[in-house]
Design an enzyme around this catalytic site. Structure first.
Site, PDB file in Angstrom:
ATOM      1  N   ASP A  17      39.635  37.665  38.167  1.00 23.15           N
ATOM      2  CA  ASP A  17      38.175  37.560  38.114  1.00 23.15           C
ATOM      3  C   ASP A  17      37.826  36.075  37.998  1.00 23.15           C
ATOM      4  O   ASP A  17      38.707  35.209  37.928  1.00 23.15           O
ATOM      5  CB  ASP A  17      37.611  38.388  36.957  1.00 23.15           C
ATOM      6  CG  ASP A  17      38.077  37.882  35.607  1.00 23.15           C
ATOM      7  OD1 ASP A  17      38.698  36.805  35.533  1.00 23.15           O
ATOM      8  OD2 ASP A  17      37.829  38.567  34.605  1.00 23.15           O
ATOM      9  N   ASP A  51      38.953  48.293  38.729  1.00 26.32           N
ATOM     10  CA  ASP A  51      39.741  47.835  37.583  1.00 26.32           C
ATOM     11  C   ASP A  51      38.965  48.228  36.339  1.00 26.32           C
ATOM     12  O   ASP A  51      37.736  48.358  36.386  1.00 26.32           O
ATOM     13  CB  ASP A  51      39.915  46.308  37.581  1.00 26.32           C
ATOM     14  CG  ASP A  51      38.686  45.613  37.028  1.00 26.32           C
ATOM     15  OD1 ASP A  51      37.690  45.482  37.770  1.00 26.32           O
ATOM     16  OD2 ASP A  51      38.680  45.227  35.834  1.00 26.32           O
TER      17      ASP A  51
END
Lengths: 376, 376
Positions: B92, B271
């Site tokens: 991320d 996720d």
């Protein structure tokens, strides 16, 4: 339980043997990983079998009695089934934890009163009840209830404490002989030598214990703070008396150096939380010395945790990575360090077995001691 | 990175595809276990490969940047080598953690100022710097820097926030195109759709993102507290605009039910910390429903954790044993629950792939949804 002495070292009192329980053959000297509450912290059972190669682990009666409790253990068919471990289990008697963990503990002739460290509930352990509890746990080797004499203590305290341990031993043995295994496998019962660091008491206790004719004998009350030399002096006294043809178990010991020294004095079995507890804090034991993985010097060492290691974790992870995990408080760091240290301890005792067998134990030990003590 | 759409479901928008990075072939739909600081908590890398069968995991830029830090990661040759993971990694951008974890965070046009939650040190993330950081980490898929709009928020906040995210996207993309991978494998860059729960903003953002022509696109700012129906409504709006021939990644989602619903709306990648975080607390996801293993009803259930499960832990341990471990705070409990939940999540998406391929996804999903929501 059967014990066969295979080799005796010529240059020392070291012995190589094999201990057979209904669950496994245990090559001695042996180190038993500590599985406090039915789990060796951070290590899966299959890793204990396949990576650590532990033929026997230890369970703590105090912890198992409180949690999950006897009802659950009995329903499971004993600890082996509860935790899915098909090799051997030894349980301590709970005495040590009562004195180190429980609240409001009171020692009386009948036994030890204490409050649970978990919920404060009141309990009484007696020499008889801890036999019953260990029957329910189903350990292959059960331990007698004793007082682990604190250190330092004066002669009078040590003598009285030893007397109580001996009276408790007779009561425990009686209960052991009056009862049977619950799950179809046989259980052995080991008495424990006490006597603090007083040679005369240790002699008296060793004679008393030897006279019971148990299939194996334990030495307790050592590695509780006294200098290592005092421990070794007591081992010399005690092992001269305990029967040669029975395994000798030194409780709660110790560092790799302690273990090699004690092996050379005729000890066959060991247990200690050090490889797991110190591992969780970042201390790694290796054949080349001790690593404090938190040390900044490992920050950029991207080579294996232990290139000479004996488990998958040693070569699959780097020192830099393990340092990062331990410093970050990540579970995987504790897992890797625990499995590494245990696999090292088990390698060490297997190697000691081989060296005894080959008649090279003493020279190997002399070479290993300085290496094992080195700070890397 | 290549993406090939293999099958499209007739009864829904669900798609089955394959995403190829230089490290692995990723069958989609896929769930990516969260490996925050370079470790999926409690799970060894070989278990992720062999038991969970995860083709890709996620790393958090914020955490990795603070610890072990860029110097160590660069020295290691990137995160793959540092943690010894040879399949794919997605990172991320760090934005989400800056807003949820860091102290004294301040959002400016240039980027996000914050103090480390570990030592209070001051830092600045910019759209450019997080590209540079992700180059050093070496993720196969890097994410654009965005503001994950909090929920609830008003239209003006959401619109301004989206505007900032879009301007940051252009800056990030520019840096992405000006820089190269450091370790010889290619890296993709995914932009992120924002817009809170406002359909008009979501449309605008999806169009803006689609116009960048990225190889894959992400949907952020959902599953942050809004009702699931609002999330699904936004997915419908966004997926109608995002290109069909590129993978769509819904960030931070979610429960097994959320995942099946989102798959049916055309999402390909997921996720979430739920399988590991909730697992550590004793919540188990299974094909037959949700188990709170702390519940007393499991106390004496000495049968497998999940007889239909897909990892060794499901059949090697019992519910009673796992309950005992979780209640006792034993690491092994967290390890077992994490590996079970992850292996279940990965099974679920693999099964979804098969059902899409066989044209039976919708009927299978309708059957699964009530089962997955059941409290066992």
């Amino acid at each position: 339980m059967e014990f066969e002495l295979l080799h005796s070292d010529k240059g020392s009192k070291a012995r190589a043997g094999v201990l057979k329980t209904d669950h496994s053959e245990i090559q001695t000297p042996v180190f038993m990983p500590v599985g406090t509450a039915g789990t060796v912290k951070g290590v899966h059972q299959r890793e204990l079998s396949e990576e650590v190669n532990a033929p026997v682990i230890l369970g703590n009666t105090y912890h198992l009695y409180l949690r999950p409790g006897l009802d659950v253990l009995k329903n499971a068919g004993g600890l082996h089934r509860f935790m899915n471990w098909d090799r051997s289990i030894l349980t301590d008697s709970g005495g040590y934890q009562v004195f180190s963990l429980a609240a409001n503990r009171k020692l009386k002739e009948e036994g030890a009163y204490f409050n649970s460290h978990i919920d404060g509930s009141k309990h009484l352990f007696t020499p008889e009840s801890v036999v019953d509890i260990q029957r329910i746990i189903g350990a292959d080797i059960m331990m007698a209830f004793d007082e682990c004499t604190p250190w330092p203590c004066d002669l009078k305290y040590a003598k009285d404490s030893m007397g109580l341990t001996h009276r408790w031993l007779e009561r425990g043995l009686k209960r052991f002989h009056e009862t049977d295994s619950l799950y179809g496998h046989s259980q052995a019962f080991f008495p424990i030598v006490q006597g603090s660091v007083f040679p005369e008491l240790r002699k008296e206790s060793a004679h008393f214990v030897a006279e019971q004719g148990a299939v194996g004998n334990a030495i307790g009350g050592l590695s509780v703070g006294e200098p290592a030399e005092e421990m070794y002096a007591m081992l010399e006294v005690v092992n001269a008396i305990l029967p040669e043809d029975r395994p000798r178990y030194l409780m709660g010991v110790g560092t790799p150096v302690n273990i090699l020294e004690a092996i050379s004095m005729g000890v066959d079995m060991f247990d200690c939380v050090m490889p797991t507890r110190n591992g969780r804090n970042g201390m790694l034991f290796t054949a080349k010395g001790i690593i404090n993985i938190r040390n900044q010097k490992w920050m950029n060492v991207h080579s294996p945790v232990d290139p000479d290691g004996h488990c998958f974790a040693d070569t699959q992870y780097s020192r830099a990575y393990l340092r990062h995990l331990i410093i970050s408080g990540e579970m995987l760091g504790a897992q890797i360090a625990s499995i590494h240290n245990l696999s090292f301890y088990l390698w060490l005792v297997r190697r000691a077995f081989d060296e005894i067998k080959n008649g090279t134990f003493s020279s190997w030990k002399e070479k290993m001691i300085p290496a094992l003590s080195t700070r890397l």
